[in-house]
Design a protein around this motif. Structure first.
Motif, PDB file in Angstrom:
ATOM      1  N   ARG A 124       0.860  -1.186   0.000  1.00 28.90           N
ATOM      2  CA  ARG A 124       0.000   0.000   0.000  1.00 28.90           C
ATOM      3  C   ARG A 124       0.896   1.235   0.000  1.00 28.90           C
ATOM      4  O   ARG A 124       1.672   1.444   0.934  1.00 28.90           O
ATOM      5  CB  ARG A 124      -0.896   0.020   1.238  1.00 28.90           C
ATOM      6  CG  ARG A 124      -1.655  -1.266   1.475  1.00 28.90           C
ATOM      7  CD  ARG A 124      -2.897  -1.345   0.643  1.00 28.90           C
ATOM      8  NE  ARG A 124      -3.653  -2.564   0.942  1.00 28.90           N
ATOM      9  CZ  ARG A 124      -4.913  -2.738   0.659  1.00 28.90           C
ATOM     10  NH1 ARG A 124      -5.604  -1.772   0.089  1.00 28.90           N
ATOM     11  NH2 ARG A 124      -5.531  -3.870   0.943  1.00 28.90           N
ATOM     12  N   PRO A 181      -3.154   6.501   2.527  1.00 26.16           N
ATOM     13  CA  PRO A 181      -3.080   5.856   1.214  1.00 26.16           C
ATOM     14  C   PRO A 181      -3.215   6.899   0.104  1.00 26.16           C
ATOM     15  O   PRO A 181      -4.004   7.837   0.217  1.00 26.16           O
ATOM     16  CB  PRO A 181      -4.280   4.905   1.208  1.00 26.16           C
ATOM     17  CG  PRO A 181      -4.602   4.689   2.651  1.00 26.16           C
ATOM     18  CD  PRO A 181      -4.263   5.968   3.351  1.00 26.16           C
ATOM     19  N   ASP A 205      -4.239   0.982  -5.131  1.00 24.22           N
ATOM     20  CA  ASP A 205      -4.549   0.682  -3.726  1.00 24.22           C
ATOM     21  C   ASP A 205      -5.639  -0.382  -3.620  1.00 24.22           C
ATOM     22  O   ASP A 205      -5.604  -1.229  -2.725  1.00 24.22           O
ATOM     23  CB  ASP A 205      -4.978   1.962  -3.004  1.00 24.22           C
ATOM     24  CG  ASP A 205      -5.073   1.761  -1.499  1.00 24.22           C
ATOM     25  OD1 ASP A 205      -4.040   1.455  -0.879  1.00 24.22           O
ATOM     26  OD2 ASP A 205      -6.184   1.912  -0.959  1.00 24.22           O
TER      27      ASP A 205
END
Length: 324
Positions: free
Chosen positions: A248, A256, A262
């Motif tokens: 990630r 993120p 993702d």
């Protein structure tokens, strides 16, 4: 403390032995790095043997850098910081940390508090596994937390969990999936298979987790070998990525990035990681400073294993946001 007394101390002798036995430096190189004579280095090695500090490995597994460790603990807001002395010429950001991680894991495992240990993959963990002696922990299960890559030049991403399990005499559960799904694959349908449902359920029961991190450059094994062909380093950086944890990509605040990759990562979700009681980040190198800070801000680890060069860089700037 007088210099003679300092050079007779366990701390001095331990650092000499770390460089000589773990970093595989010559006595002359150790003397140059520590600013002492080669005779002092030779005497320290002999004293270590006489005091039973050195057998096959250093009896004191890593040199506590107490002030730096305490400063890192406070700066990053974590419970534990362990700093190993690195060989700086040439610098290897996997070796010293891998050795320190191996020793730390053995100490924790011998306490018998862990039944389920999650593990990422990376050269640092692979280095740690190679340094661990064979030990029997039959009640332990090693759970891989991230899918793997089908190519690479330095190690097998799928073998890290099983290799660690072999070393510690444990069971293991392998996440037999790619690190990123293809664009055409439906994520919900893929993870809905029984084998993955059972594996993901184990993430909720982890007692501890071993994590690594890397930047967004060819130094990263993931960037070099694991990214989908249509995803570029440049676009990840443009989205604000400073590195990744468990596949990630995070920005400097530990959030993120806004990028489709993702949703394609196959591994333990970040919110589940945050709930694991004992989260160990093993990472070192100047290129990893930003992502280590970002992961700390995100609460992704409460124990850090690193080296003194990285520790210096983590402490080099002003206080973290929110420090007083």
């Amino acid at each position: 403390m007088p210099r003679d007394a300092l050079e007779d101390s366990d701390a001095f002798i331990c650092e000499v032995c770390w460089h000589y036995f773990i970093n595989e430096m010559t006595q002359a190189e150790v003397a140059q790095q520590m600013g002492v004579t080669r005779l002092r280095v030779n005497q320290a090695i002999r004293k270590a043997r006489a005091r039973n500090m050195v057998r096959i490995e250093i009896h004191s597994p890593f040199l506590p850098r107490i002030e730096m460790q305490e400063a890192l603990r406070e700066r990053l807001g974590i419970d534990v910081a362990l700093v190993a002395p690195a060989n700086r010429t040439p610098y290897n950001y996997h070796s010293a940390v891998g050795a320190a991680l191996a020793s730390y894991l053995l100490d924790q495992l011998r306490e018998g508090k862990w039944r389920m240990l999650g593990v990422s993959w990376g050269l640092t963990i692979e280095n740690a596994v190679r340094r661990m002696p064979l030990q029997p922990f039959p009640d332990l299960e090693i759970v891989s937390m991230l899918g793997g890559t089908s190519r690479g030049a330095s190690f097998n991403t799928f073998a890290v969990a099983s290799s660690l399990a072999e070393r510690v005499g444990a069971k293991y559960s392998l996440l037999a999936a790619p690190v990123y799904l293809s664009e055409s694959v439906d994520r919900e349908a893929f993870l809905g298979q029984e084998i993955f449902e059972e594996h993901f359920a184990k993430f909720e029961r982890l007692d501890a987790a071993i994590l690594t991190a890397s930047d967004v450059s060819p130094k990263s094994f993931l960037v070099e070998y694991g990214l989908p062909s249509e995803v570029t380093q440049a676009e990840l950086e443009a989205a604000g990525a400073v590195g990744d944890v468990l596949g990630r990509f995070l920005d400097c605040n530990g959030q993120p990035i806004d990028h489709p990759i993702d949703d394609r990562a196959i591994g333990v979700p970040m919110d589940v990681v945050a709930k694991v009681p004992h989260k160990i980040m093993a990472a070192a190198g100047p290129h990893k400073v930003e992502i280590i800070r970002a992961a700390a801000r995100a609460g992704l680890f409460n124990a850090l294993v690193t080296d003194d060069l990285t520790g210096e860089l983590l402490l080099a700037d002003g206080p973290e946001e929110g420090d007083t």
